[in-house]
Design an enzyme around this catalytic site. Structure first.
Site: not given
Length: 448
Positions: A158, A201, A208, A237, A290, A292
Site C-alpha cells: 500500500k 497481511k 470492509h 466502492k 478518512n 472528511r
C-alpha cells in the site's frame, strides 16, 4: 452561524452541501472550472465564480484560486466535500492564515491519519487492533520484502499516502513481490507525489466495515453505527449498505468502541470515518481513517435521521453535539448504488457525453443525490460518478426490493451507465443471502 460558505468542490457533493446550507439559512458560493459552467451546483448556489480551466490541478486543486475566490466573495468558511482538497493539510493552513474556517479537521489530524503508516502507529499505541505489517513506511523493496516474509504471504502493498485503490497491490508469493512493489511505488509517486510504501497481511475474504464518527471541540465523540462497503471493484466502492446485516450487538459495540478510541487518540474534531477489515471469524482490524465526509454518507443519514453535512457545519462553527451516544438508534436498512457514466461491457470505460432523456425514480424511501439533468453534458475530465441512488427499507429484504424497483424506474439515455450492472448484483443469489466479501464482484459478477 456562518453567513456564507464557499464549496470547494463540484458535482453531486457540491449540490448536497448547497442544499444543507440553504436549509440552515446560509448563503453559498460555488466554484467551477471552465468545463463545469453548466453544472447544476453552479446554478443552485447564491454566487458562482470560475477558478480555472478543466484541468483540476489548475482549478479544483489550486489552493491559491480557491482562497482567492473565498476572499473575493467574503466567504467565512470553506467546505471541501470529498476528494480534491478535502484531505489537504495545506488548504487548512492557508485558511487559518486568512481567518477562514475550514469545515473539517485540523491539519494535524489530516497529517497524522492521512498517512496510513503514521495512522497505523497511532492506532497501535491507542490499543486499536491493526492488520499485521510494517512498523514504518519505506521506498526500499528489499526492506519491504523482509516484512512480507515475516508476516507470510499473501500480503498487500500500500501507498502510505494512498487512497482510491491507487498504489495498491496484492502479492501471493515472493517471486512477484519486487516487481509489484516497484509498480505500486511508481503509481503512488504519480498519484500522490509520495512513493513511501508499506506492507500488511492480506486478510482473505474480509468485509470492509466503516464506522461514521462525529466529534466536537468539547471532547464529545460519538459513532453512528457501521456501513458495509464490501462490494468493490478494483478497491473502489460500488454499493454500500447500513447497517451490516451480519453484525451482532456485541461485535458492533466492540468495533464502535475501537472507532471512538481511534478518534480520541488524535483528539479528532469533525465528521470522520474509521475503516476496518472484518474477517470470517469476526476478528477486526483498523485499516485507515478518512478525515472528511464520505461518498456513502447518505446510508447513515437514512438509518439515523441525522444530516451529516449540517453536523459538520455546526461542529466547525464551534457548536456542541446535540446528540449523545445513547440517542443514536439504528432504524431499518439503507442501500446506496453509485451511478457511473461508464460502459460496463467495455471494461467499465468512462462514457462522457450529453444526457438526452432522464427519468429520476421516486416513491417512499427513495433518494437520489445527483447534479445531472436532461441536456447536461458530462465532461471527460473528472470522476465518472454522476449520482447516487439511495433507498431505505424496514429491513434488508425490503431495501433490496425497493432498490430494484428504483433502478427499473431510472432512465438515462445518451450515455452508457452501470445501472444494469447494479441490477445484476441485486439479482445475485449470494448477494441476496448476504454472502459477500471484498472479492465478491470479481468472483461472482465480473468474471462470469
Amino acid at each position: 452561524m456562518f453567513k456564507k460558505i464557499l464549496i470547494a468542490n463540484r458535482g453531486e457533493i457540491a449540490l448536497r452541501i448547497i442544499r444543507a446550507c440553504k436549509e440552515m439559512g446560509i448563503e453559498t458560493v460555488a466554484v467551477y472550472s471552465d468545463i463545469d459552467r453548466d453544472s447544476l451546483h453552479v446554478h443552485m448556489a447564491d454566487e458562482a465564480i470560475c477558478i480555472g480551466p478543466a484541468n483540476s490541478s489548475k482549478s479544483y486543486l489550486d489552493i491559491k484560486n480557491i482562497i482567492t475566490a473565498a476572499l473575493i466573495t467574503n466567504s467565512e468558511a470553506i467546505h471541501p466535500g470529498y476528494g480534491f482538497l478535502s484531505e489537504n493539510p495545506k488548504l487548512v493552513e492557508v485558511c487559518k492564515m486568512h481567518d477562514i474556517t475550514f469545515i473539517g479537521p485540523d491539519e494535524e489530524h489530516i497529517n497524522k491519519m492521512g498517512n496510513k503508516s503514521e495512522a497505523r502507529k497511532t492506532m497501535i499505541e491507542a490499543g486499536v487492533p491493526v492488520v499485521p505489517g510494517s512498523e514504518s513506511s519505506t521506498t526500499d523493496s528489499s526492506e519491504a520484502l523482509k516484512v512480507a516474509k515475516e508476516i507470510k504471504f499473501p500480503v498487500m502493498i500500500k501507498a502510505a499516502s494512498g487512497g482510491g485503490g491507487r498504489g495498491m497491490r496484492i502479492v501471493y508469493n515472493e517471486e512477484e513481490f519486487i516487481e509489484k512493489f516497484d509498480t505500486a511505488k511508481a503509481e503512488a509517486k504519480s498519484a500522490f507525489n509520495d512513493d513511501l510504501m508499506y506492507v500488511e497481511k492480506f486478510i482473505e475474504e474480509p468485509r470492509h466495515i466503516e464506522f461514521q464518527i462525529l466529534a466536537d471541540k468539547y471532547g464529545n465523540t460519538i459513532h453512528l453505527g457501521e456501513r458495509d462497503c464490501s462490494l468493490q471493484r478494483r478497491n473502489q466502492k460500488v454499493i454500500e449498505e447500513a447497517p451490516c446485516s451480519i453484525m451482532k450487538d456485541d461485535l458492533r459495540s466492540k468495533m464502535g468502541e475501537s472507532a471512538l478510541k481511534a478518534a480520541k487518540a488524535v483528539n479528532y474534531v469533525s465528521a470522520g470515518t474509521i475503516e476496518f477489515l472484518l474477517d470470517k471469524y469476526n476478528n477486526f482490524y483498523f485499516i485507515e481513517m478518512n478525515t472528511r465526509i464520505q461518498v456513502e454518507h447518505p446510508v447513515t443519514e437514512l438509518i439515523t435521521g441525522l444530516d451529516l453535512i449540517k453536523e459538520q457545519i455546526r461542529i466547525a462553527y464551534g457548536e456542541k453535539l446535540e446528540v449523545s451516544q445513547d440517542n443514536i438508534k439504528i432504524n431499518g436498512h439503507a442501500i446506496e448504488c453509485r451511478i457511473n457514466a461508464e460502459d460496463t461491457d467495455k471494461n467499465f470505460r468512462p462514457s462522457p457525453g450529453t444526457i438526452e432523456d432522464l427519468l429520476i425514480p421516486g416513491g417512499y424511501g427513495t433518494r437520489i443525490d445527483s447534479h445531472i439533468y436532461s441536456g447536461y453534458k458530462i465532461p471527460p475530465t473528472y470522476d465518472s460518478m454522476i449520482g447516487k441512488l439511495i433507498v431505505w427499507g424496514s429491513n434488508r429484504e425490503e431495501a433490496i426490493s425497493r432498490m430494484k424497483r428504483a433502478l427499473d424506474e431510472t432512465i438515462i439515455t445518451g450515455i452508457h451507465t452501470n445501472i444494469e450492472f447494479h441490477k445484476q448484483i441485486l439479482e445475485n443469489e449470494s448477494f441476496v443471502k448476504n454472502k459477500i466479501d471484498t472479492s465478491f464482484l470479481e468472483k461472482e459478477i465480473i468474471s462470469r
